[in-house]
Design a protein around this motif. Structure first.
Motif, PDB file in Angstrom:
ATOM      1  N   LEU A  74     -76.807 -14.251 -64.883  1.00 20.96           N
ATOM      2  CA  LEU A  74     -76.156 -15.181 -65.674  1.00 20.96           C
ATOM      3  C   LEU A  74     -76.734 -16.402 -65.277  1.00 20.96           C
ATOM      4  CD1 LEU A  74     -72.241 -14.204 -65.439  1.00 20.96           C
ATOM      5  CD2 LEU A  74     -73.907 -13.810 -67.452  1.00 20.96           C
ATOM      6  N   LYS A  75     -77.182 -17.164 -66.536  1.00 19.51           N
ATOM      7  CA  LYS A  75     -77.862 -18.423 -66.164  1.00 19.51           C
ATOM      8  C   LYS A  75     -76.783 -19.354 -66.020  1.00 19.51           C
ATOM      9  CE  LYS A  75     -81.228 -17.366 -69.762  1.00 19.51           C
ATOM     10  NZ  LYS A  75     -81.387 -17.647 -71.113  1.00 19.51           N
ATOM     11  N   SER A  76     -75.565 -19.454 -66.482  1.00 19.52           N
ATOM     12  CA  SER A  76     -74.463 -20.123 -66.176  1.00 19.52           C
ATOM     13  C   SER A  76     -73.309 -19.419 -66.279  1.00 19.52           C
ATOM     14  CB  SER A  76     -74.621 -21.296 -67.381  1.00 19.52           C
ATOM     15  OG  SER A  76     -73.350 -21.977 -67.391  1.00 19.52           O
ATOM     16  N   TYR A  77     -72.348 -19.771 -65.678  1.00 24.44           N
ATOM     17  CA  TYR A  77     -70.966 -19.165 -65.316  1.00 24.44           C
ATOM     18  C   TYR A  77     -69.976 -20.247 -64.839  1.00 24.44           C
ATOM     19  CZ  TYR A  77     -67.222 -16.064 -63.717  1.00 24.44           C
ATOM     20  OH  TYR A  77     -65.987 -15.446 -63.585  1.00 24.44           O
ATOM     21  N   LYS A  78     -69.099 -21.009 -65.934  1.00 30.27           N
ATOM     22  CA  LYS A  78     -68.482 -22.253 -65.628  1.00 30.27           C
ATOM     23  C   LYS A  78     -67.175 -21.511 -65.898  1.00 30.27           C
ATOM     24  CE  LYS A  78     -68.441 -26.944 -66.349  1.00 30.27           C
ATOM     25  NZ  LYS A  78     -68.943 -28.013 -67.411  1.00 30.27           N
ATOM     26  N   VAL A  79     -66.209 -21.887 -64.939  1.00 34.70           N
ATOM     27  CA  VAL A  79     -64.911 -21.504 -64.934  1.00 34.70           C
ATOM     28  C   VAL A  79     -64.092 -22.883 -65.020  1.00 34.70           C
ATOM     29  CG1 VAL A  79     -65.177 -19.375 -63.857  1.00 34.70           C
ATOM     30  CG2 VAL A  79     -64.633 -21.461 -62.345  1.00 34.70           C
ATOM     31  N   ASP A  80     -62.843 -22.731 -65.482  1.00 38.80           N
ATOM     32  CA  ASP A  80     -61.673 -23.861 -65.358  1.00 38.80           C
ATOM     33  C   ASP A  80     -60.657 -23.211 -64.521  1.00 38.80           C
ATOM     34  OD1 ASP A  80     -59.974 -26.047 -66.395  1.00 38.80           O
ATOM     35  OD2 ASP A  80     -59.259 -24.732 -68.121  1.00 38.80           O
ATOM     36  N   ARG A  93     -56.891 -30.217 -62.095  1.00 39.87           N
ATOM     37  CA  ARG A  93     -57.894 -29.089 -62.787  1.00 39.87           C
ATOM     38  C   ARG A  93     -59.251 -29.796 -62.485  1.00 39.87           C
ATOM     39  NH1 ARG A  93     -58.092 -29.017 -69.581  1.00 39.87           N
ATOM     40  NH2 ARG A  93     -59.196 -27.035 -69.614  1.00 39.87           N
ATOM     41  N   VAL A  94     -60.150 -28.646 -62.287  1.00 39.69           N
ATOM     42  CA  VAL A  94     -61.673 -28.582 -62.415  1.00 39.69           C
ATOM     43  C   VAL A  94     -62.355 -27.678 -62.982  1.00 39.69           C
ATOM     44  CG1 VAL A  94     -61.327 -29.892 -59.959  1.00 39.69           C
ATOM     45  CG2 VAL A  94     -61.635 -27.363 -59.976  1.00 39.69           C
ATOM     46  N   ALA A  95     -63.500 -28.273 -63.463  1.00 42.05           N
ATOM     47  CA  ALA A  95     -64.448 -27.151 -64.236  1.00 42.05           C
ATOM     48  C   ALA A  95     -65.537 -27.055 -63.166  1.00 42.05           C
ATOM     49  CB  ALA A  95     -64.914 -27.582 -65.606  1.00 42.05           C
ATOM     50  N   VAL A  96     -65.908 -25.712 -62.738  1.00 42.20           N
ATOM     51  CA  VAL A  96     -66.787 -25.672 -61.817  1.00 42.20           C
ATOM     52  C   VAL A  96     -67.940 -24.558 -62.299  1.00 42.20           C
ATOM     53  CG1 VAL A  96     -67.365 -24.808 -59.476  1.00 42.20           C
ATOM     54  CG2 VAL A  96     -65.060 -25.700 -60.295  1.00 42.20           C
ATOM     55  N   GLU A  97     -69.227 -25.221 -62.114  1.00 39.10           N
ATOM     56  CA  GLU A  97     -70.402 -24.365 -62.449  1.00 39.10           C
ATOM     57  C   GLU A  97     -70.630 -23.303 -61.238  1.00 39.10           C
ATOM     58  OE1 GLU A  97     -72.730 -22.208 -64.037  1.00 39.10           O
ATOM     59  OE2 GLU A  97     -72.447 -23.683 -65.553  1.00 39.10           O
ATOM     60  N   LEU A  98     -70.488 -22.159 -61.370  1.00 39.79           N
ATOM     61  CA  LEU A  98     -70.598 -21.169 -60.314  1.00 39.79           C
ATOM     62  C   LEU A  98     -72.000 -20.394 -60.631  1.00 39.79           C
ATOM     63  CD1 LEU A  98     -66.969 -19.683 -59.997  1.00 39.79           C
ATOM     64  CD2 LEU A  98     -68.103 -21.321 -58.842  1.00 39.79           C
ATOM     65  N   ASN A 127     -57.958 -20.467 -64.927  1.00 39.29           N
ATOM     66  CA  ASN A 127     -57.499 -20.625 -66.451  1.00 39.29           C
ATOM     67  C   ASN A 127     -58.407 -19.923 -67.429  1.00 39.29           C
ATOM     68  OD1 ASN A 127     -55.231 -21.805 -67.912  1.00 39.29           O
ATOM     69  ND2 ASN A 127     -56.879 -23.238 -68.823  1.00 39.29           N
ATOM     70  N   ASP A 128     -59.529 -20.127 -67.243  1.00 38.75           N
ATOM     71  CA  ASP A 128     -60.430 -19.722 -68.458  1.00 38.75           C
ATOM     72  C   ASP A 128     -61.982 -19.642 -67.924  1.00 38.75           C
ATOM     73  OD1 ASP A 128     -61.315 -18.989 -70.723  1.00 38.75           O
ATOM     74  OD2 ASP A 128     -60.734 -20.759 -71.799  1.00 38.75           O
ATOM     75  N   VAL A 129     -62.675 -18.837 -68.630  1.00 39.75           N
ATOM     76  CA  VAL A 129     -64.240 -18.967 -68.511  1.00 39.75           C
ATOM     77  C   VAL A 129     -64.598 -19.860 -69.495  1.00 39.75           C
ATOM     78  CG1 VAL A 129     -66.396 -18.024 -68.314  1.00 39.75           C
ATOM     79  CG2 VAL A 129     -64.336 -16.818 -67.181  1.00 39.75           C
ATOM     80  N   LEU A 130     -65.300 -21.268 -69.216  1.00 38.28           N
ATOM     81  CA  LEU A 130     -65.786 -22.199 -70.082  1.00 38.28           C
ATOM     82  C   LEU A 130     -67.100 -21.777 -70.636  1.00 38.28           C
ATOM     83  CD1 LEU A 130     -64.465 -25.226 -68.249  1.00 38.28           C
ATOM     84  CD2 LEU A 130     -63.283 -24.160 -70.043  1.00 38.28           C
ATOM     85  N   ALA A 131     -68.028 -21.090 -69.582  1.00 39.80           N
ATOM     86  CA  ALA A 131     -69.404 -20.764 -70.358  1.00 39.80           C
ATOM     87  C   ALA A 131     -69.960 -19.698 -69.384  1.00 39.80           C
ATOM     88  CB  ALA A 131     -70.565 -21.868 -70.045  1.00 39.80           C
ATOM     89  N   CYS A 132     -70.408 -18.599 -70.259  1.00 38.62           N
ATOM     90  CA  CYS A 132     -71.006 -17.353 -69.615  1.00 38.62           C
ATOM     91  C   CYS A 132     -72.507 -17.187 -70.536  1.00 38.62           C
ATOM     92  CB  CYS A 132     -70.088 -16.409 -69.659  1.00 38.62           C
ATOM     93  SG  CYS A 132     -70.390 -14.903 -68.982  1.00 38.62           S
ATOM     94  N   ASP A 133     -73.559 -17.530 -69.972  1.00 35.45           N
ATOM     95  CA  ASP A 133     -74.709 -17.537 -70.719  1.00 35.45           C
ATOM     96  C   ASP A 133     -75.544 -16.630 -69.631  1.00 35.45           C
ATOM     97  OD1 ASP A 133     -73.709 -19.451 -72.490  1.00 35.45           O
ATOM     98  OD2 ASP A 133     -74.475 -21.182 -71.279  1.00 35.45           O
ATOM     99  N   ALA A 141     -65.866 -12.069 -72.906  1.00 36.93           N
ATOM    100  CA  ALA A 141     -66.372 -10.749 -72.163  1.00 36.93           C
ATOM    101  C   ALA A 141     -66.454 -10.908 -70.714  1.00 36.93           C
ATOM    102  CB  ALA A 141     -67.628 -10.031 -72.630  1.00 36.93           C
ATOM    103  N   CYS A 142     -66.981 -12.169 -70.327  1.00 38.29           N
ATOM    104  CA  CYS A 142     -66.779 -12.479 -68.925  1.00 38.29           C
ATOM    105  C   CYS A 142     -65.692 -12.914 -68.485  1.00 38.29           C
ATOM    106  CB  CYS A 142     -67.794 -13.640 -68.646  1.00 38.29           C
ATOM    107  SG  CYS A 142     -69.389 -13.643 -68.542  1.00 38.29           S
TER     108      CYS A 142
END
Length: 158
Positions: A74-80, A93-98, A127-133, A141-142
């Motif tokens: 995955l190029k990007s996997y950002k979680v909330d 609350r934090v949004a983190v790019e993993l 809480n959520d997956v914000l990005a999954c590229d 799906a992520c």
């Protein structure tokens, strides 16, 4: 098998037909196997482990282990993420790019929950997956394939 009394050209045509059918069946089997492997890879779990928490000044430093050993890159996997206090009230609350997450690899990421001490954190929520590229992975799906676990002594839920 055709009897020897059958003309040679008919025996050869019959043999060619059998060989062609066998090749076609083998090709279909290989394609089905490849498709099944692709589907299994896409549905492979993505494991997030809350591995360690430690106080870092005015923040709670989080060490997260991301196990992608069975999945595609995955190029990007950002979680909330939300940090709840010991009374169960949402505090930070934090949004983190993993990402990026290489295929079939485990990685470690470190980030902070600013403004809250670790001894005040009672639980962390994905809480959520914000990005999954990357690949054919959709954000939803992520989220579905993400599993959470903890070794840090405080609950990490999905």
């Amino acid at each position: 098998m055709l009897p020897l009394s059958t003309p040679l050209y008919r025996r050869r045509i019959g043999r060619i037909a059998l060989d062609t059918a066998a090749c076609f069946a083998l090709s279909a089997l290989l394609v089905a196997s490849a498709l099944a492997q692709d589907a299994a890879e896409k549905a492979a779990p993505l494991k997030l482990q809350l591995n360690k928490v430690e106080t870092a000044g005015e923040a709670c430093r989080i060490t997260m282990v991301i196990d992608n050993t069975k999945g595609a890159g995955l190029k990007s996997y950002k979680v909330d993420l939300f940090a709840f206090d010991t009374d169960g009230v949402a505090q930070k609350r934090v949004a983190v790019e993993l990402g990026p997450l290489p295929p079939r690899k485990t990685v470690v990421k470190i980030f902070d929950f600013p403004g809250i001490a670790c001894n005040k954190v009672g639980r962390v929520l994905l809480n959520d997956v914000l990005a999954c590229d990357g690949g054919d992975a959709a954000r939803e799906a992520c989220l579905e394939r993400t599993e959470t676990e903890t070794k840090a002594g405080l609950p990490f839920d999905r």
